[in-house]
Structure formats: C-alpha cells, structure tokens
Design a protein around this motif. Structure first.
Motif, short mmCIF file in Angstrom:
data_model
loop_
_atom_site.label_atom_id
_atom_site.label_comp_id
_atom_site.label_asym_id
_atom_site.label_seq_id
_atom_site.Cartn_x
_atom_site.Cartn_y
_atom_site.Cartn_z
N GLU A 274 -82.42 -63.88 -29.16
CA GLU A 274 -82.63 -62.49 -29.57
C GLU A 274 -81.45 -61.58 -29.25
O GLU A 274 -81.00 -60.79 -30.10
N LEU A 275 -80.93 -61.63 -28.02
CA LEU A 275 -79.85 -60.72 -27.64
C LEU A 275 -78.62 -60.94 -28.51
O LEU A 275 -77.95 -59.98 -28.91
N ALA A 276 -78.33 -62.19 -28.83
CA ALA A 276 -77.19 -62.50 -29.70
C ALA A 276 -77.40 -61.94 -31.11
O ALA A 276 -76.43 -61.74 -31.85
N PRO B 159 -84.17 -57.18 -28.62
CA PRO B 159 -84.68 -57.41 -27.26
C PRO B 159 -85.58 -58.64 -27.23
O PRO B 159 -86.09 -59.08 -28.26
N VAL B 160 -85.76 -59.18 -26.06
CA VAL B 160 -86.72 -60.28 -25.89
C VAL B 160 -88.10 -59.62 -25.71
O VAL B 160 -88.55 -59.38 -24.60
N LEU C 221 -91.49 -62.22 -22.00
CA LEU C 221 -90.59 -62.02 -20.86
C LEU C 221 -91.31 -61.97 -19.52
O LEU C 221 -90.91 -62.67 -18.58
N PRO C 222 -92.37 -61.18 -19.35
CA PRO C 222 -93.03 -61.20 -18.04
C PRO C 222 -93.63 -62.56 -17.69
O PRO C 222 -93.61 -62.98 -16.54
#
Length: 273
Positions: A163-165, A169-170, A176-177
């Motif tokens: 995602e960041l690439a 955002p993730v 993520l949590p």
C-alpha cells in the motif's frame, strides 16, 4: 491492492493439484466463491483464480453472507483458494471505477465498511477460522488470512503489504492493529514502510503463520487442527474465542481501525488531485 497474474508470454505456472478438501460435498456455488461442507466443517474457497482471487465488493458480500448464515452446528470454517495464489489483494480496476464514479470517496468508504464487516466475521464469529495459504497473499488477501484464528502456509507462501508504495495507507479491514498485536509494532513498522515480501519461514517467526508445511501437506495440516476442534462443544469454542478477543482488546487504547474506510477514501481522493 492487487498484483495481477503473470502477463501473456510468461512461462505457465506449475499446475496445482486439486485439494482433497475440494472433494467434500458441495454446499453452494457462487460467482466469486464456493463452499463445501461435511458435518461441522465448512470450507470456503475463493474461486476466481484467473483474477488472482482479487477482492471485490461482490466477493466481500458473498463471503459475509456465507459467514453470517452459520449457526452453532458450524464449528470450523476453512478459508482457502483455487489456483497458485491465495489472494493478490484488492481489485485495482474496481477501486479506480469507484473513484471515477464518486470522486469524493463515498463508494470507497462503503467498500471499506464491507471489508471490516468480513474481517470481523472471521475473527469474532463463533466458529474457529483457519486460513489455508498457498502462494502470495497480498494486501487485502493478507488481511483476510490474518483475520483467521489459525493460519497454515505452504513453504511457497509469501505475504506483502504494497500500500505505501502505491501511495495508500495500510487501512483495510482492521489489518494494522491486528498485525501489530500478532507480530509486534517494530517488526510490522519495518515491512510496512519498506513494502517488502515476507517469505513463509519469516511469517512463521512473526506469528503471521502458525505452521509452515510443504504445499502437498496443507490439507493434512488443516485437518490436524480441524478434527479435534470438531469434537469440542460449540459453546466452549465460542466462549474461548470471545476470551481471546477480550484479552487482546486491552492492548489497544482505542480501535483506530474504525477509521480505515475514511483514511483510504482520503488518500485516494488526494491521489486524484
């Protein structure tokens, strides 16, 4: 986000032999998935292998419908997939269409809400959920696998969050949590920021997987977990899952994953400017 199957002209992928789980009696056959059932065991197979089992709104709706329909007779749900890869992530074409139709991001928010609903059904539903992972699990596919209680991967399994690439955002399905809780913040920060591939053995060390086996032993590993679970009281299984989720909750001061759909919509709106 999706990594598409190999382009035309690439060497054909090695054929994957049919899974013995695929011999269980057919329960339902839908556009994006099929289900098979034997007693308290339900197998849910993502079936659009030509598209890398990409996650679409239709898949999320069908998956939630299946999970939501289960009663106490279903003790174990196995999430698996057809083809060489578990799931190559969200469908980029659908995401682009959502933004073209609704530049303010409303359709993306609705899709994000679908994702959260499905991942919660996997992680908090009464049945024990098992992810059977072969090949690549990318983005949303990673999230679907991680939402399951137990996760076994083939030696060829790999995981990636690109995602960041991609400028995003993730923020999908509460990934993520859940990932930080399972693998630890420092390790997760490194592979999210670098968007690198996590191979099966590293995934095992990080508790993304709980077992790694040869691909032809995946079904045996799934059944080694499922068989004793099928002998358990459904009430005891449900309460035990509830206890695990309750003990995990205090590790987070707040459930920031509620913001996932809003964050994804905001990022995509900014990218279009």
């Amino acid at each position: 986000m999706t990594d598409r199957p190999e382009p035309a002209g690439a060497p054909p992928a090695t054929p994957v032999p049919p899974s013995p789980l695929s011999h269980l009696p057919l329960d339902s056959d839908r556009k994006t998935l099929r289900t098979r059932r034997e007693g308290g065991l339900l197998v849910v197979e993502l079936r659009e292998q030509e598209q890398g089992n990409a996650v679409t709104d239709t898949l999320l709706d069908e998956l939630h419908e299946v999970l939501d329909a289960q009663d106490s007779a279903t003790k174990v749900v196995v999430l698996t997939s057809a083809g060489p890869d578990f799931c190559l992530g969200g469908d980029r074409h659908e995401l682009s269409a959502h933004m073209a139709d609704d530049p303010a991001g409303g359709a993306v928010r609705l899709s994000g809400a679908r994702a959260r609903r499905v991942c919660e059904a996997l992680s908090t539903g009464p049945a024990v959920t098992i992810a059977r992972v072969q090949g690549r699990a990318i983005g949303a596919g990673f999230a679907l696998a991680l939402a399951c209680d137990l996760r076994v991967g083939a030696e060829t399994a790999s995981f990636r969050l690109p995602e960041l690439a991609l400028g995003l955002p993730v923020a999908w399905g509460g990934l993520l949590p859940r990932l930080i809780n399972e693998a630890g913040a420092a390790r997760v920060r490194e592979f999210v920021l670098t968007a690198r591939v996590i191979e099966a053995e590293e995934a095992l060390r990080l508790s993304i997987l709980q077992r790694v086996v040869p691909e032809n032993a995946l079904d045996a590993a799934v059944l080694a977990w499922a068989k004793p679970l099928l002998r358990r009281s459904p009430t005891a299984l449900r309460l035990t899952k509830t206890l695990f989720n309750a003990h995990a909750a205090p590790t987070r001061l707040a459930d920031a994953s509620l913001l996932d759909p809003e964050l994804m919509a905001l990022a995509l709106t900014e990218l279009r400017r």
